[in-house]
Design a protein around this motif. Structure first.
Motif, PDB file in Angstrom:
ATOM      1  N   ALA A 126       0.830  -1.206   0.000  1.00 32.97           N
ATOM      2  CA  ALA A 126       0.000   0.000   0.000  1.00 32.97           C
ATOM      3  C   ALA A 126       0.866   1.259   0.000  1.00 32.97           C
ATOM      4  O   ALA A 126       0.570   2.236  -0.713  1.00 32.97           O
ATOM      5  N   LEU A 127       1.924   1.254   0.782  1.00 33.32           N
ATOM      6  CA  LEU A 127       2.794   2.426   0.844  1.00 33.32           C
ATOM      7  C   LEU A 127       3.506   2.666  -0.483  1.00 33.32           C
ATOM      8  O   LEU A 127       3.675   3.818  -0.903  1.00 33.32           O
ATOM      9  N   THR A 128       3.947   1.606  -1.129  1.00 30.22           N
ATOM     10  CA  THR A 128       4.741   1.772  -2.350  1.00 30.22           C
ATOM     11  C   THR A 128       3.872   1.985  -3.592  1.00 30.22           C
ATOM     12  O   THR A 128       4.233   2.777  -4.473  1.00 30.22           O
ATOM     13  N   ARG A 129       2.713   1.317  -3.652  1.00 30.88           N
ATOM     14  CA  ARG A 129       1.889   1.405  -4.864  1.00 30.88           C
ATOM     15  C   ARG A 129       0.880   2.545  -4.829  1.00 30.88           C
ATOM     16  O   ARG A 129       0.329   2.913  -5.874  1.00 30.88           O
ATOM     17  N   PHE A 130       0.626   3.108  -3.647  1.00 32.41           N
ATOM     18  CA  PHE A 130      -0.384   4.163  -3.526  1.00 32.41           C
ATOM     19  C   PHE A 130       0.215   5.365  -2.789  1.00 32.41           C
ATOM     20  O   PHE A 130      -0.047   5.579  -1.599  1.00 32.41           O
ATOM     21  N   PRO A 131       1.015   6.141  -3.479  1.00 32.90           N
ATOM     22  CA  PRO A 131       1.706   7.264  -2.820  1.00 32.90           C
ATOM     23  C   PRO A 131       0.777   8.337  -2.271  1.00 32.90           C
ATOM     24  O   PRO A 131       1.175   9.102  -1.381  1.00 32.90           O
ATOM     25  N   ALA A 132      -0.467   8.419  -2.761  1.00 32.73           N
ATOM     26  CA  ALA A 132      -1.410   9.424  -2.262  1.00 32.73           C
ATOM     27  C   ALA A 132      -2.232   8.913  -1.076  1.00 32.73           C
ATOM     28  O   ALA A 132      -3.077   9.662  -0.553  1.00 32.73           O
ATOM     29  N   MET A 133      -1.984   7.707  -0.635  1.00 37.07           N
ATOM     30  CA  MET A 133      -2.768   7.144   0.468  1.00 37.07           C
ATOM     31  C   MET A 133      -2.580   7.961   1.741  1.00 37.07           C
ATOM     32  O   MET A 133      -1.465   8.248   2.148  1.00 37.07           O
ATOM     33  N   ARG A 134      -3.695   8.298   2.393  1.00 37.00           N
ATOM     34  CA  ARG A 134      -3.683   8.982   3.687  1.00 37.00           C
ATOM     35  C   ARG A 134      -4.126   8.069   4.819  1.00 37.00           C
ATOM     36  O   ARG A 134      -3.659   8.185   5.944  1.00 37.00           O
ATOM     37  N   HIS A 135      -5.054   7.168   4.525  1.00 39.39           N
ATOM     38  CA  HIS A 135      -5.552   6.223   5.524  1.00 39.39           C
ATOM     39  C   HIS A 135      -5.482   4.807   4.969  1.00 39.39           C
ATOM     40  O   HIS A 135      -5.914   4.558   3.836  1.00 39.39           O
ATOM     41  N   LEU A 136      -4.979   3.906   5.780  1.00 37.21           N
ATOM     42  CA  LEU A 136      -5.012   2.482   5.477  1.00 37.21           C
ATOM     43  C   LEU A 136      -6.032   1.827   6.391  1.00 37.21           C
ATOM     44  O   LEU A 136      -5.961   1.988   7.624  1.00 37.21           O
ATOM     45  N   LEU A 137      -6.989   1.112   5.806  1.00 35.97           N
ATOM     46  CA  LEU A 137      -8.027   0.431   6.582  1.00 35.97           C
ATOM     47  C   LEU A 137      -7.789  -1.073   6.531  1.00 35.97           C
ATOM     48  O   LEU A 137      -7.194  -1.580   5.567  1.00 35.97           O
ATOM     49  N   VAL A 138      -8.253  -1.764   7.546  1.00 33.40           N
ATOM     50  CA  VAL A 138      -8.075  -3.216   7.632  1.00 33.40           C
ATOM     51  C   VAL A 138      -9.411  -3.871   7.938  1.00 33.40           C
ATOM     52  O   VAL A 138     -10.155  -3.425   8.819  1.00 33.40           O
ATOM     53  N   ILE A 139      -9.689  -4.938   7.201  1.00 33.55           N
ATOM     54  CA  ILE A 139     -10.839  -5.794   7.470  1.00 33.55           C
ATOM     55  C   ILE A 139     -10.391  -7.220   7.204  1.00 33.55           C
ATOM     56  O   ILE A 139      -9.499  -7.456   6.375  1.00 33.55           O
ATOM     57  N   ASP A 140     -10.964  -8.188   7.909  1.00 33.37           N
ATOM     58  CA  ASP A 140     -10.580  -9.583   7.736  1.00 33.37           C
ATOM     59  C   ASP A 140     -11.554 -10.317   6.831  1.00 33.37           C
ATOM     60  O   ASP A 140     -12.671  -9.851   6.577  1.00 33.37           O
ATOM     61  N   ASP A 141     -11.132 -11.510   6.377  1.00 30.64           N
ATOM     62  CA  ASP A 141     -11.930 -12.240   5.392  1.00 30.64           C
ATOM     63  C   ASP A 141     -13.076 -13.031   5.998  1.00 30.64           C
ATOM     64  O   ASP A 141     -13.754 -13.778   5.285  1.00 30.64           O
ATOM     65  N   ASP A 142     -13.311 -12.883   7.301  1.00 26.62           N
ATOM     66  CA  ASP A 142     -14.504 -13.470   7.917  1.00 26.62           C
ATOM     67  C   ASP A 142     -15.446 -12.373   8.410  1.00 26.62           C
ATOM     68  O   ASP A 142     -16.295 -12.613   9.269  1.00 26.62           O
ATOM     69  N   GLU A 143     -15.303 -11.185   7.842  1.00 26.34           N
ATOM     70  CA  GLU A 143     -16.098 -10.031   8.281  1.00 26.34           C
ATOM     71  C   GLU A 143     -16.838  -9.400   7.109  1.00 26.34           C
ATOM     72  O   GLU A 143     -16.429  -9.513   5.948  1.00 26.34           O
ATOM     73  N   ILE A 144     -17.918  -8.700   7.443  1.00 26.96           N
ATOM     74  CA  ILE A 144     -18.703  -7.963   6.460  1.00 26.96           C
ATOM     75  C   ILE A 144     -18.833  -6.528   6.955  1.00 26.96           C
ATOM     76  O   ILE A 144     -19.248  -6.286   8.088  1.00 26.96           O
ATOM     77  N   ALA A 145     -18.452  -5.585   6.111  1.00 24.84           N
ATOM     78  CA  ALA A 145     -18.430  -4.179   6.506  1.00 24.84           C
ATOM     79  C   ALA A 145     -19.820  -3.563   6.434  1.00 24.84           C
ATOM     80  O   ALA A 145     -20.601  -3.844   5.521  1.00 24.84           O
ATOM     81  N   ASP A 146     -20.113  -2.710   7.413  1.00 17.35           N
ATOM     82  CA  ASP A 146     -21.311  -1.876   7.350  1.00 17.35           C
ATOM     83  C   ASP A 146     -21.221  -0.981   6.107  1.00 17.35           C
ATOM     84  O   ASP A 146     -20.121  -0.568   5.715  1.00 17.35           O
ATOM     85  N   PRO A 147     -22.347  -0.659   5.464  1.00 16.86           N
ATOM     86  CA  PRO A 147     -22.288   0.150   4.238  1.00 16.86           C
ATOM     87  C   PRO A 147     -21.591   1.496   4.410  1.00 16.86           C
ATOM     88  O   PRO A 147     -21.050   2.044   3.443  1.00 16.86           O
ATOM     89  N   ASP A 148     -21.585   2.063   5.617  1.00 22.69           N
ATOM     90  CA  ASP A 148     -20.935   3.355   5.856  1.00 22.69           C
ATOM     91  C   ASP A 148     -19.591   3.195   6.588  1.00 22.69           C
ATOM     92  O   ASP A 148     -19.081   4.156   7.162  1.00 22.69           O
ATOM     93  N   TRP A 149     -19.051   2.001   6.542  1.00 19.80           N
ATOM     94  CA  TRP A 149     -17.848   1.673   7.306  1.00 19.80           C
ATOM     95  C   TRP A 149     -16.675   2.595   6.976  1.00 19.80           C
ATOM     96  O   TRP A 149     -16.082   3.202   7.863  1.00 19.80           O
ATOM     97  N   ILE A 150     -16.367   2.730   5.709  1.00 20.24           N
ATOM     98  CA  ILE A 150     -15.218   3.550   5.316  1.00 20.24           C
ATOM     99  C   ILE A 150     -15.434   4.997   5.719  1.00 20.24           C
ATOM    100  O   ILE A 150     -14.560   5.629   6.339  1.00 20.24           O
ATOM    101  N   ASP A 151     -16.587   5.548   5.374  1.00 20.23           N
ATOM    102  CA  ASP A 151     -16.853   6.960   5.682  1.00 20.23           C
ATOM    103  C   ASP A 151     -16.744   7.244   7.176  1.00 20.23           C
ATOM    104  O   ASP A 151     -16.153   8.249   7.591  1.00 20.23           O
ATOM    105  N   ARG A 152     -17.307   6.374   7.989  1.00 20.60           N
ATOM    106  CA  ARG A 152     -17.359   6.642   9.428  1.00 20.60           C
ATOM    107  C   ARG A 152     -15.985   6.503  10.086  1.00 20.60           C
ATOM    108  O   ARG A 152     -15.631   7.301  10.962  1.00 20.60           O
ATOM    109  N   LEU A 153     -15.208   5.498   9.682  1.00 21.65           N
ATOM    110  CA  LEU A 153     -13.874   5.357  10.260  1.00 21.65           C
ATOM    111  C   LEU A 153     -12.997   6.560   9.927  1.00 21.65           C
ATOM    112  O   LEU A 153     -12.337   7.143  10.797  1.00 21.65           O
ATOM    113  N   VAL A 154     -12.979   6.929   8.653  1.00 26.14           N
ATOM    114  CA  VAL A 154     -12.116   8.034   8.233  1.00 26.14           C
ATOM    115  C   VAL A 154     -12.605   9.352   8.825  1.00 26.14           C
ATOM    116  O   VAL A 154     -11.803  10.178   9.289  1.00 26.14           O
TER     117      VAL A 154
END
Length: 352
Positions: A126-154
């Motif tokens: 993420a650091l090398t391929r996305f130089p404009a990245m400001r936030h890195l988010l993490v979710i696991d493969d046994d989870e389902i994100a709330d529809p507003d998950w990204i907006d609310r965390l950031v």
């Protein structure tokens, strides 16, 4: 009486293989970019979601569908870290979604097995391929994100002006799983209200500012924790030592699918012992010397002495003797770790 029966097998099932957990801070370069979305522009995304996966292709697709359904105007990319370099079922499942542009981002293969190694591979990419990245988010493969998950965390990170924000992982028990342990500490979040918090404990639902990763540097998670877990807690401890701040967003949940196996006494017992061992290991890394070692042993012994009373209180509050055992399990796990006995709960994924 049936629920009390495990108490009599508690000490016997507390056995674990003796392990010495030494610091392993090196990072392998064995990362292969297996596929990426057409015309991927790393400068176009201020948010990157990283998603490790290991032999859960069906649920991985559910997780990715929840990311595709996010209600946000913020452009984001997704990095899937396939950690089964031989089977690659996750790669096969995710590839079509990126190849046809349903999701922006890429799928990589993290050839070194272990959850910390997978995180390290994704975060470094993420650091090398996305130089404009400001936030890195993490979710696991046994989870389902709330529809507003990204907006609310950031948004919470920006509003509270904190460097790392976590959110609740809400268990969803599969068919056949007992819900009588839903109030067990391993299934309940550490915080209940949005706001600044002293530290976090899990990486399964989190947003991290880029400057944190730039400062800590690779390898971000210590791969000595690959199979016992706790690499995220140790990472947060180092972040706090560097002066980074933490927050909690109660409105950004993920739903964590919880199989029946995780409601069995043997799994709950192993998790309690593991949590105790992790706390001991992290403390050991912050302090060295014989005197500090004696202090840790004394602390662990005192916690063990106090644990029956604490366990009794928890059992009364939850009306479950099995849940009440948790404080005793943590205390025993701490003391066992002082003598090199640590249960590698993730070594056998089919039992986790």
């Amino acid at each position: 009486m049936r629920e009390i029966d495990p108490f009599f097998t508690f000490l016997w099932s507390a056995r674990a293989e003796p392990r010495t957990i030494a610091r392993a801070r090196s990072m392998t370069d064995a990362i292969t970019i297996a596929c990426e979305s057409p015309g991927l522009d790393g400068d176009a995304f201020a948010i990157v979601v990283t998603l490790p996966t290991f032999r859960r292709p069906e649920h991985l697709l559910k997780t990715l569908a929840s990311l595709a359904a996010q209600r946000t105007a913020r452009p984001f990319a997704v990095i899937v870290m396939e950690n089964d370099a031989e089977g690659r079922a996750g790669l096969d499942a995710a590839r079509p979604l990126f190849a046809d542009g349903q999701l922006s981002g890429l799928v990589l293969i993290a050839h070194e097995r272990g959850n910390c190694a997978a995180y390290n591979a994704g975060w470094q990419t993420a650091l090398t391929r996305f130089p404009a990245m400001r936030h890195l988010l993490v979710i696991d493969d046994d989870e389902i994100a709330d529809p507003d998950w990204i907006d609310r965390l950031v948004a919470t990170s920006d509003r509270l002006d904190v460097d790392i924000v976590g959110g609740p992982q809400v268990p969803v028990f599969e068919d056949g799983a007992s819900t009588r342990y839903a109030r067990h500490p391993v299934f309940t979040p550490h915080y209940s209200e949005t706001g600044a918090v002293p530290i976090l404990y899990s990486s399964g639902n989190v947003a991290i500012r880029r400057k944190v990763l730039d400062t800590i540097g690779a390898p971000f998670l210590d791969t000595a924790f690959n199979f016992i877990g706790g690499g995220d807690s140790e990472f947060y401890t180092r972040c706090r030592q560097h002066g980074f701040s933490f927050g909690w967003c109660a409105e950004a949940p993920v739903l964590e699918t919880t199989p029946a196996r995780r409601t069995e006494f043997s799994w709950l017992n192993a998790r309690g012992l593991r949590n105790g061992a992790i706390s001991s290991i992290i403390e050991r890394r912050q302090t060295s010397g014989r005197r500090n070692g004696l202090r840790r042993v004394a602390k662990s012994t005192a916690l063990l002495a106090a644990s029956p009373l604490r366990s009794a209180g928890l059992a009364l509050r939850t009306r479950s003797p099995v849940i009440g055992l948790y404080h005793m399990q943590v205390a025993i796990g701490r003391l066992m770790a002082e003598f090199g006995w640590v249960n590698e709960q993730y070594r056998r994924p089919e039992q986790n």
